[in-house]
Design a protein around this motif. Structure first.
Motif, short mmCIF file in Angstrom:
data_model
loop_
_atom_site.label_atom_id
_atom_site.label_comp_id
_atom_site.label_asym_id
_atom_site.label_seq_id
_atom_site.Cartn_x
_atom_site.Cartn_y
_atom_site.Cartn_z
N MET A 62 8.34 22.61 -0.75
CA MET A 62 7.29 23.09 0.15
C MET A 62 7.01 22.08 1.26
O MET A 62 6.78 22.44 2.42
N ALA A 63 7.04 20.79 0.90
CA ALA A 63 6.82 19.74 1.91
C ALA A 63 7.92 19.77 2.97
O ALA A 63 7.65 19.65 4.17
N ARG A 64 9.16 19.92 2.54
CA ARG A 64 10.28 19.97 3.48
C ARG A 64 10.19 21.21 4.38
O ARG A 64 10.44 21.15 5.58
N LEU A 65 9.81 22.35 3.77
CA LEU A 65 9.70 23.58 4.55
C LEU A 65 8.56 23.47 5.57
O LEU A 65 8.68 23.95 6.69
N ARG A 66 7.48 22.79 5.17
CA ARG A 66 6.36 22.61 6.10
C ARG A 66 6.79 21.78 7.31
O ARG A 66 6.41 22.05 8.45
N ASP A 67 7.65 20.76 7.05
CA ASP A 67 8.16 19.93 8.16
C ASP A 67 9.06 20.76 9.07
O ASP A 67 8.96 20.67 10.30
N LEU A 68 9.95 21.54 8.47
CA LEU A 68 10.91 22.32 9.25
C LEU A 68 10.22 23.41 10.08
O LEU A 68 10.68 23.78 11.16
#
Length: 741
Positions: A62-68
């Protein structure tokens, strides 16, 4: 920001995730990150529902998707402050609004009454309605897309549901018990079958045993499945045959509740249950009643030890009464003969006595499909639905299955492209095409003859009508302005106007496959000399094999699964090395190998054009598309993701790739699986005119008869030439099975 990055993140953190779900999530997040709902929360919920219960990994993803998605989410946050418009139930003239205008405003402190007092509304109602229609269309389009993608996920979820739960839900015991004096004919009035946004059928359906249904889509004719008849459902790849079966199986069309249904579409899940017990447990109500019988007997034995107290007498009476009911139901379903019936079914499908005692987890996917078929036959539902059953069994088991189904007591609806199988089994053919179903009495050969004759008559009738119209029009054109003939011309004009509109008969789209001519090379091309092979020296699979393959070879290899047919092909391709003996191969020889799992090796994330370019670089996109057209992958289909194609379309892509090797010899292991009848005809025609050598493993009798000049049997570690045709071989198989004690 491309969805590719998101897909890679999901794969890296959850490597076991289904590719379909990866593609769906990545597309959803990119397309909808600016919409109203919290897309990250939706993605989180989807992963949770799929059993992704690793909290740390989910948080990391979820953290990576939020960044992307940071840029899109920021844009959404900026837009969130805009005032939201409220959609009223009807168009209103604001000048006529009284008290309401004092309390409702478009902005803080605005009094609509003071603004609009004495003024008529300047809202253009037509423009407003037009904009609302556009908005509604946009919402519906998005809903259809989500429904299409979601339906695939839902279908996977359904497949994962517990078999017992689904069986009891679809076939409640009370309804089955009430079926004794009820008709088991099935009427499907006005069903509407859809797959996502694609309409499969919109017909008033009825299966009739008397007449051919013509233009059922237009006429609203109804269709009835008569109990005891065996229907073959045919049609081109992609018309929705399997979808129709699934709708029936899930009672998404109004099948009477007292009619039991079973649909065989997937292999069973392997566990420690033996093959024999797996078949016995398939009849869920039989299994439940047997367990209840044991429980009641144990309870009665305990109660017998108690005294004569009235409460114990009442308990004994209640248990005895229930036990009598259970015995009656078990007798009705012939429960006592269950083990012998199950063993007979397994033997017919190729399971030895030793195999029947093995855990189901030890069997390959193909054998588990056979188990699924045996389970369905054991249950004996009133309506049995089969989807391409011949794809999963060898010619030996197919011969037995054809013989067994000829005496099937209930109603059978089977999707198949195997003409010989349909000739042997079907009493009726249902042709699905153009959003409708046409019904024909008889097997496939009779259907083909009747349909061909009907099409000829319709074409002749159409041409006669067109000639008559041309004759009338010619007279009108010639005498229309002639005073002496004007009245006659006027009369013909009225006759022409009264004639009904004519639609030309549907033209059957033929298909062609094309393999490049094989270059001439000097023999010998490919030979096995006294070859012996086994995965261990102690357990030999093939022994003393001699075979010589040339450009004029047309060899079909048949035999039971596990006898070594595919192993022989792999020895010829040098994928396997013999323990002894020699493989002689011309240094210039090119072999094209099509395995029965070949379509599974295609990259689902590529289009057919991209796949060919990755395997055979150096051509233009137009050249790849032209080559795919040789195998009926044309238009935009060549640019679709392979993962979205049907099984038949994937087979066509595999053949297109195979032909780019410019082979001298084709080794084909079950090439007919997934191909529809038109595709099968095209493949047979292409192989019949091709100038290279062909060795084929197949269970399709018509394919073998058309393509092969020699029939070889793989059995008892040997591969020997059979002196006879496929029919003779199948007769021997069936007679041997029936002769077993």
């Amino acid at each position: 920001m491309a969805s590719v990055e998101i897909a890679e993140e999901i794969r890296s953190i959850f490597p076991g995730t289904e590719e379909l779900i990866v593609q769906y999530l990545s597309g959803y997040l990119v397309d909808d990150a600016g919409e109203e709902e919290d897309v990250l929360q939706v993605a989180n919920d989807i992963l949770d529902s799929l059993g992704m219960n690793h909290p740390d990994d989910v948080k990391r993803l979820m953290a990576r998707l939020r960044d992307l998605l940071a840029e899109q989410l920021s844009a959404r946050a900026r837009n969130s402050g805009r005032p939201k418009l409220m959609k009223l139930d009807k168009v209103m003239d604001m000048s006529k609004v009284g008290a309401m205008s004092n309390t409702i405003g478009l902005g803080e402190g605005v009094d609509l009454e003071s603004i609009n007092k004495g003024k008529a509304s300047r809202v253009d109602v037509k423009k407003l309605e037009k904009q609302e229609a556009k908005l509604k269309a946009k919402i519906e389009k998005r809903a259809r897309r989500d429904l299409y993608e979601g339906s695939k996920l839902l279908d996977q979820h359904r497949k994962q549901q517990n078999y017992e739960e689904m069986f009891m839900k679809i076939n409640p015991l009370e309804a089955a018990n009430a079926a004794k004096n009820k008709s088991k004919d099935i009427h499907l009035p006005s069903i509407d079958v859809n797959f996502g946004s694609n309409r499969i059928l919109c017909v008033s359906l009825s299966i009739s045993v008397i007449l051919v249904v013509r233009d059922s889509f237009r006429s609203g004719a109804s269709l009835t499945l008569a109990y005891g008849r065996r229907y073959g459902l045919i049609g081109r790849n992609g018309v929705g045959k399997s979808t129709l079966l699934k709708h029936i199986a899930m009672r998404e069309v109004p099948i009477p509740a007292h009619i039991t249904i079973l649909f065989v579409e997937q292999e069973i899940v392997g566990d420690d249950t033996t093959a024999l017990d797996s078949v016995l447990k398939a009849d869920v109500w039989r299994d439940h009643l047997l367990k209840e019988e044991g429980s009641l007997n144990a309870r009665l034995a305990t109660l017998e030890k108690e005294g004569d107290d009235k409460r114990f007498e009442d308990a004994r009476e209640e248990a005895s009464s229930r036990l009598a009911e259970v015995h009656a139901r078990l007798s009705d379903m012939d429960a006592e003969s269950g083990p012998s019936r199950a063993a007979t079914l397994l033997a017919g499908l190729g399971f030895s006595e030793a195999d029947q005692s093995k855990p189901t987890r030890t069997f390959s996917g193909g054998w588990r499909m056979r188990l699924a078929l045996a389970r369905a036959l054991f249950v004996k539902p009133a309506l049995l639905l089969l989807d391409e059953p011949s794809n999963h069994i060898d010619l030996n088991a197919l011969a037995w299955l054809e013989d067994y189904l000829q005496t099937w007591p209930g109603t059978l609806l089977v999707v198949s492209h195997d003409r010989a199988f349909l000739d042997a089994v079907a009493t009726d053919i249902v042709h699905q095409h153009s959003g409708r179903l046409d019904y024909y009495k008889g097997n496939f050969t009779q259907f083909y003859s009747t349909k061909s004759e009907r099409d000829r008559n319709m074409r002749k009738e159409y041409e006669t009508q067109m000639d008559y119209r041309k004759h009338l029009q010619a007279f009108i054109d010639k005498w229309r302005y002639n005073a002496a003939r004007a009245s006659q011309a006027q009369m013909r004009i009225k006759m022409l106007e009264k004639l009904p509109e004519l639609e030309p008969p549907e033209e059957e789209e033929g298909e062609t496959f094309k393999f490049p001519d094989a270059e001439k090379i000097s023999p010998p091309l490919l030979q096995l000399s006294e070859v012996t092979f086994g995965y261990t020296p102690e357990n030999l699979l093939l022994q003393g094999i001699n075979i010589d393959v040339g450009l004029d070879s047309r060899i079909a290899i048949v035999g039971a699964n596990g006898a070594g047919k595919s192993t022989l092909i792999k020895l010829l391709t040098a994928e396997l090395r013999p323990l002894s003996g020699d493989l002689n191969r011309n240094g210039r020889l090119r072999i094209g190998y099509f395995s029965q799992h070949h379509v599974d090796t295609l990259d689902p994330t590529m289009s057919p054009v991209q796949f060919l370019a990755s395997k055979f670089p150096g051509k233009t996109e137009q050249e790849y598309r032209g080559h795919l057209g040789n195998f009926q992958i044309s238009g935009m289909t060549g640019l679709q993701l392979i993962g979205t194609l049907s099984g038949g379309q994937k087979s066509r892509v595999a053949f297109a790739a195979l032909s780019l090797q410019n082979p001298h010899i084709l080794l084909l292991d079950e090439p007919t699986n997934h191909l529809d009848i038109e595709g099968l005809d095209a493949l047979m025609a292409a192989l019949s005119t091709w100038n290279g050598g062909v060795i084929v493993i197949s269970h399709d009798e018509r394919f073998i008869t058309t393509v092969a000049k020699e029939l070889w049997v793989c059995a008892d570690r040997a591969v020997t030439k059979f002196k006879g045709d496929v029919q003779a071989y199948k007769s021997i198989i069936v007679n041997n099975i029936k002769a077993r004690p």
